[in-house]
Motif scaffolding. Sequence first.
Motif, PDB file in Angstrom:
ATOM      1  N   PHE A 399      49.584  40.303  47.853  1.00 54.89           N
ATOM      2  CA  PHE A 399      48.857  39.031  47.804  1.00 54.89           C
ATOM      3  C   PHE A 399      47.367  39.254  48.018  1.00 54.89           C
ATOM      4  O   PHE A 399      46.527  38.769  47.272  1.00 54.89           O
ATOM      5  CB  PHE A 399      49.421  38.099  48.888  1.00 54.89           C
ATOM      6  CG  PHE A 399      48.715  36.798  49.005  1.00 54.89           C
ATOM      7  CD1 PHE A 399      47.706  36.613  49.950  1.00 54.89           C
ATOM      8  CD2 PHE A 399      49.057  35.730  48.202  1.00 54.89           C
ATOM      9  CE1 PHE A 399      47.056  35.400  50.077  1.00 54.89           C
ATOM     10  CE2 PHE A 399      48.416  34.502  48.326  1.00 54.89           C
ATOM     11  CZ  PHE A 399      47.408  34.347  49.266  1.00 54.89           C
ATOM     12  N   GLU A 403      44.216  38.992  45.319  1.00 59.40           N
ATOM     13  CA  GLU A 403      43.080  38.105  45.572  1.00 59.40           C
ATOM     14  C   GLU A 403      41.770  38.844  45.394  1.00 59.40           C
ATOM     15  O   GLU A 403      40.842  38.368  44.733  1.00 59.40           O
ATOM     16  CB  GLU A 403      43.138  37.588  47.019  1.00 59.40           C
ATOM     17  CG  GLU A 403      44.121  36.493  47.285  1.00 59.40           C
ATOM     18  CD  GLU A 403      43.714  35.175  46.671  1.00 59.40           C
ATOM     19  OE1 GLU A 403      44.601  34.341  46.493  1.00 59.40           O
ATOM     20  OE2 GLU A 403      42.520  34.994  46.368  1.00 59.40           O
ATOM     21  N   SER A 406      41.202  39.859  41.714  1.00 59.13           N
ATOM     22  CA  SER A 406      40.875  38.710  40.871  1.00 59.13           C
ATOM     23  C   SER A 406      39.421  38.314  41.052  1.00 59.13           C
ATOM     24  O   SER A 406      38.761  37.910  40.105  1.00 59.13           O
ATOM     25  CB  SER A 406      41.763  37.516  41.212  1.00 59.13           C
ATOM     26  OG  SER A 406      43.110  37.822  40.972  1.00 59.13           O
ATOM     27  N   VAL A 431      51.092  40.935  35.214  1.00 62.23           N
ATOM     28  CA  VAL A 431      50.907  39.616  34.625  1.00 62.23           C
ATOM     29  C   VAL A 431      49.512  39.057  34.968  1.00 62.23           C
ATOM     30  O   VAL A 431      48.876  38.394  34.154  1.00 62.23           O
ATOM     31  CB  VAL A 431      52.066  38.675  35.045  1.00 62.23           C
ATOM     32  CG1 VAL A 431      51.926  38.249  36.481  1.00 62.23           C
ATOM     33  CG2 VAL A 431      52.155  37.485  34.150  1.00 62.23           C
ATOM     34  N   TYR A 432      49.022  39.356  36.177  1.00 63.97           N
ATOM     35  CA  TYR A 432      47.653  38.964  36.527  1.00 63.97           C
ATOM     36  C   TYR A 432      46.659  39.641  35.600  1.00 63.97           C
ATOM     37  O   TYR A 432      45.700  39.041  35.133  1.00 63.97           O
ATOM     38  CB  TYR A 432      47.334  39.360  37.972  1.00 63.97           C
ATOM     39  CG  TYR A 432      47.566  38.285  38.996  1.00 63.97           C
ATOM     40  CD1 TYR A 432      48.851  37.822  39.276  1.00 63.97           C
ATOM     41  CD2 TYR A 432      46.518  37.730  39.697  1.00 63.97           C
ATOM     42  CE1 TYR A 432      49.061  36.843  40.224  1.00 63.97           C
ATOM     43  CE2 TYR A 432      46.721  36.752  40.662  1.00 63.97           C
ATOM     44  CZ  TYR A 432      48.000  36.313  40.918  1.00 63.97           C
ATOM     45  OH  TYR A 432      48.213  35.342  41.863  1.00 63.97           O
ATOM     46  N   LEU A 435      46.646  38.153  32.119  1.00 69.50           N
ATOM     47  CA  LEU A 435      45.989  36.858  32.096  1.00 69.50           C
ATOM     48  C   LEU A 435      44.481  36.994  32.131  1.00 69.50           C
ATOM     49  O   LEU A 435      43.763  36.299  31.412  1.00 69.50           O
ATOM     50  CB  LEU A 435      46.457  36.085  33.329  1.00 69.50           C
ATOM     51  CG  LEU A 435      46.531  34.579  33.268  1.00 69.50           C
ATOM     52  CD1 LEU A 435      47.392  34.143  32.106  1.00 69.50           C
ATOM     53  CD2 LEU A 435      47.113  34.064  34.556  1.00 69.50           C
ATOM     54  N   GLN A 436      43.990  37.889  32.961  1.00 71.37           N
ATOM     55  CA  GLN A 436      42.555  37.943  33.191  1.00 71.37           C
ATOM     56  C   GLN A 436      41.819  38.826  32.207  1.00 71.37           C
ATOM     57  O   GLN A 436      40.649  38.590  31.925  1.00 71.37           O
ATOM     58  CB  GLN A 436      42.275  38.396  34.628  1.00 71.37           C
ATOM     59  CG  GLN A 436      42.875  37.405  35.606  1.00 71.37           C
ATOM     60  CD  GLN A 436      42.340  37.540  36.996  1.00 71.37           C
ATOM     61  OE1 GLN A 436      41.242  38.013  37.220  1.00 71.37           O
ATOM     62  NE2 GLN A 436      43.113  37.136  37.956  1.00 71.37           N
ATOM     63  N   GLU A 438      42.232  39.118  29.089  1.00 71.82           N
ATOM     64  CA  GLU A 438      41.945  38.399  27.844  1.00 71.82           C
ATOM     65  C   GLU A 438      40.625  37.662  27.922  1.00 71.82           C
ATOM     66  O   GLU A 438      40.015  37.359  26.913  1.00 71.82           O
ATOM     67  CB  GLU A 438      43.046  37.370  27.589  1.00 71.82           C
ATOM     68  CG  GLU A 438      44.284  37.938  26.995  1.00 71.82           C
ATOM     69  CD  GLU A 438      45.243  36.833  26.570  1.00 71.82           C
ATOM     70  OE1 GLU A 438      45.884  37.017  25.536  1.00 71.82           O
ATOM     71  OE2 GLU A 438      45.330  35.813  27.278  1.00 71.82           O
ATOM     72  N   ARG A 439      40.240  37.296  29.142  1.00 70.91           N
ATOM     73  CA  ARG A 439      39.062  36.452  29.319  1.00 70.91           C
ATOM     74  C   ARG A 439      37.773  37.243  29.424  1.00 70.91           C
ATOM     75  O   ARG A 439      36.707  36.668  29.510  1.00 70.91           O
ATOM     76  CB  ARG A 439      39.217  35.628  30.603  1.00 70.91           C
ATOM     77  CG  ARG A 439      40.436  34.778  30.617  1.00 70.91           C
ATOM     78  CD  ARG A 439      40.149  33.441  30.030  1.00 70.91           C
ATOM     79  NE  ARG A 439      41.278  32.559  30.127  1.00 70.91           N
ATOM     80  CZ  ARG A 439      41.220  31.258  29.968  1.00 70.91           C
ATOM     81  NH1 ARG A 439      40.064  30.697  29.712  1.00 70.91           N
ATOM     82  NH2 ARG A 439      42.303  30.523  30.055  1.00 70.91           N
ATOM     83  N   VAL A 440      37.851  38.574  29.451  1.00 74.05           N
ATOM     84  CA  VAL A 440      36.623  39.353  29.559  1.00 74.05           C
ATOM     85  C   VAL A 440      35.813  39.113  28.283  1.00 74.05           C
ATOM     86  O   VAL A 440      36.308  39.331  27.183  1.00 74.05           O
ATOM     87  CB  VAL A 440      36.949  40.855  29.715  1.00 74.05           C
ATOM     88  CG1 VAL A 440      35.677  41.670  29.659  1.00 74.05           C
ATOM     89  CG2 VAL A 440      37.693  41.107  30.998  1.00 74.05           C
TER      90      VAL A 440
END
Lengths: 649, 346
Positions: A399, A403, A406, A431-432, A435-436, A438-440
Amino acid sequence: MEEVDVEPSTTLIPGAGFYQKHLGFEWGPGDLIVYETNYKLQGPRSAGSPSVHIVRRDEDICSPILRKLFSESHLIFVGLQKIKEDVPSKNKKSQFVSISKNYRSVIRACMEELQQNAVSTQSGSLASQYGDQVSILLAIELIWNLCEVLFIDAAPAGSLLLQLLDWVRLHKSDVDAKAREVLQSDSPAQHQSYWDVVISLVLQGRTDEARQVLSKQASLRAESSSVFKRMDGLLQTMPIFNPTGTQTLTEFEVKWRHWHEECDRCLQDNTFASNRHLETICKILVGDEDTLLEQKELLSTWYHFLVTRLLFTHPTIKPPDLHYYAQSSMNMFLGPRASPEPLDIILLSAFEFDLHQVIKDCSIALNNWWFVAHLTDLLDHCKLLQSHNLHFGSNLREFLVLEYASGLFTHHSLWQLAVDYFDHCPEFGRVYLELQIERVPLDTERKAIKVLRICEDRQMSEQVRSICKIMAKRALRNNRLGSALSWTIRAKDAAFATLISERFLQDYSNKGSFTDLDLLDNLGPAMLLSDSLTFLGKYREFHRLYGEKRFSEAARLLLSLMTAKIAPRSLWMTLLTDALPLLEQKEVIFSVDQTYELMSCLEELNSGTKHSNLTDQDEDIESTKTELLRLALARNLTMAIVKEGTIET
Amino acid sequence: MFVAKSIAADHKDLIHDVSYDFHGRRMATCSSDQSVKVWDKGDDGEWHCTASWKTHSGSVWRVTWAHPEFGQVLASCSFDRTAAVWEEIVGESNDKQRGQSHWIKRTTLVDSRTSVTDVKFAPKHMGLMLTTCSADGVVRIYEAPDVMNLSQWSLQHEISCKLSCSCISWNPSSSRAHPPMIAVGSDDSNITYSGKVQIYEYNENTRKYAKAETLMTVTDPVHDITFAPNLGRSFHVLAIATKDVRIFKLIPMRRESANSSGPTKFEVQVMAQFDSHNSQVWRVSWNITSTLLASSGDDGCVRLWKANYMDNWKCTGILRGDGSPVNGSGHAAALSQIRSSLRESS
């Protein structure tokens, strides 16, 4: 286990809330956009010009110095993950301790740089910002060091106190500066801080150094030299436990008790009555609590008081007994009216061996996850979280690491560090990351390729496809067909490949030549992605063969494009027109059979429905072309028949 | 938290929606002044307005970006009963130098008889699909079958919700285990149909959307609704803005073999409920990793909610306007001076 309940902080947005009472928002990468609005949709019109505000968390990511902390600790983190499970535990402990020390030295290096910047900067606000960051790092290192002593090194009785002494000494360095000042002065014994230095050194258990400073005094007063000699004797004979020696803890305890009784006797005999300073020191050696508390200013913290108290009353303190002394020391030192700071509570929880509370309170007190993520990860590797009966053992670690990582991901260069952290989170890391990543933002081709490589290495095929598609689409919009095609091939997107191939062919029929020859010539098996693409590749190959004057190969290829139905019907006319120069060569290139096939292709083309939208002029051109072809084919046929019918002699 | 930057949006009226594009490098704002503005973030980190144009003949309620796989595409919806799709055209080189770009309208969707309250693109794995919902209680799903020709859209589905709709949200999950799912919220004060959140699911066999669930416990008007990113979970998380903030967990129940043709049945649980706004909640939105939920309420605050590793939710931050007029606007500054001098003299 009480929750340290912290009230959420309120941030005020200047210039909002005056004209309209609602606040609209939208999540961004690493920030939040906030604007004044009215959701009731029927409110008064806005009189002023509205602003949009970008709100960020108090991110230390912005600081270039802290960035060094992040990248260097990243290396340590990755190294830690690689430690093999099967190494025997004793060796592992020393490895973990050294890793802990590495982390701490990185923190210290960062602190020093910040401190230098704070001193050298012109801007007052920057200086105070640096100063704040230094205090935070100091606290972090203090806590980490204590956790290292208590949890990672897990010193047993005897060594425990020695390590705690080291801990206190490391974090109270002003004693050395003062001592230097006193010793370097003309008359050390007359220096106003002289006795403060002696007492401070005694409080830290640095008896040899204390003796050294005391000796400056003794040389002056001959008549009181016996008293000083006596004190020197006491200090010299103070037993210090040697963990590597042959003496057992019990033996040490016996020796220490003898020495302690001797100090006590000196007090009872009023040996030091003539000199109140020496009397104070003797009381300290005996561990008199009131005297110790009188030294509040020199001790400056309750945990210094705690360690000193233990040094002179219970040097063989066992770890489980620490918490009692810790709690009472804090109460005694802070007094009834003072309330403990968050740092004090965290240290107390550590002395109580309540790891969970330490982590939780640190998470709340600090607004960056760096510290708790790395510390918890290290503690998890030491298998300390599980033994503390937390059912979410490694989930807590994951966890916190998730954090932290991210948070890194929103930074334009630190996101690459985050990838390694996600790789080492077995449950949700992948999976994190999907998800992230792709946004770079794909600002440049180089960055896009960097991102792609990361995805390809991890078989994240959907992300690979998506990124390539985005780049292909962008290239197409800007009419860079070659770039679009290579991205499309990498995306394995057949439909888009067809589209781009058709654009290429359109370009060719408009301009009469191909662009991006390098790419088209080296398509290789990628050609098979779509029929149009295959045709494009082969068609270009035909042109190349023709250019290299390899006419019979070119002829064969051209024919196969039509007969194998690779070429779309719409382009047959173009292909047949391309065949014209081959037909008009002096030597016969197309064989009889090939010529018959060409003829049938031409007739097949003409028997199809005519396009109704052709103008009269176009229809004329089409029929002229057909006539020309028929003539050329007929001529070629005769020549071919003759050639094939002739026997070479 | 702190305000890192303030950008003068230059709209002549209220801003109703702001939307970041997928990569966070572009931003669109829409306003009651009937226009949409597009902003680009430069290499220097500053935002520049690169386009501003009139989009509708009424207030523009929402604006949203399509996935960049489809190019640079925006959709807007308005009080004028229409939704529109816009595409950016690569301009002349001198346009680029001036930092301007052009957006042209590809289509206008005029099927709604009332104000169109929300417009959303479906998840990209479904193709290029646009969804609108209106005060006339109908959710419309359009598809552009040829992604290279954005002027051709066909109305694929019309879902009649029987209640005036205020918001829609697609389940972002692209897992094959979950058929496409859309949640619709209603701000209707009708008492007969008391459940104000409806969930529709696509059925492969009938090729239609069928209602899978109505959240009967949500009886007050719903103003916003949003699915959380899936993160590989088997259940779905849905946040709702109503008289409070509510987070629901929807657990798909295993199908009995006999009834495999109907929509999925769900077990509905309330994960969290926050009434700290103490008033109507107007917007809710998840951050990218669904670790933070933000909500905006009638109390003029934006609140951030976070769950710890034990799944306990807590408010971790509040944003509020300081009630001061915008600096530099001469009219407003003069007004506040008059106000403060009045206060002093009384």
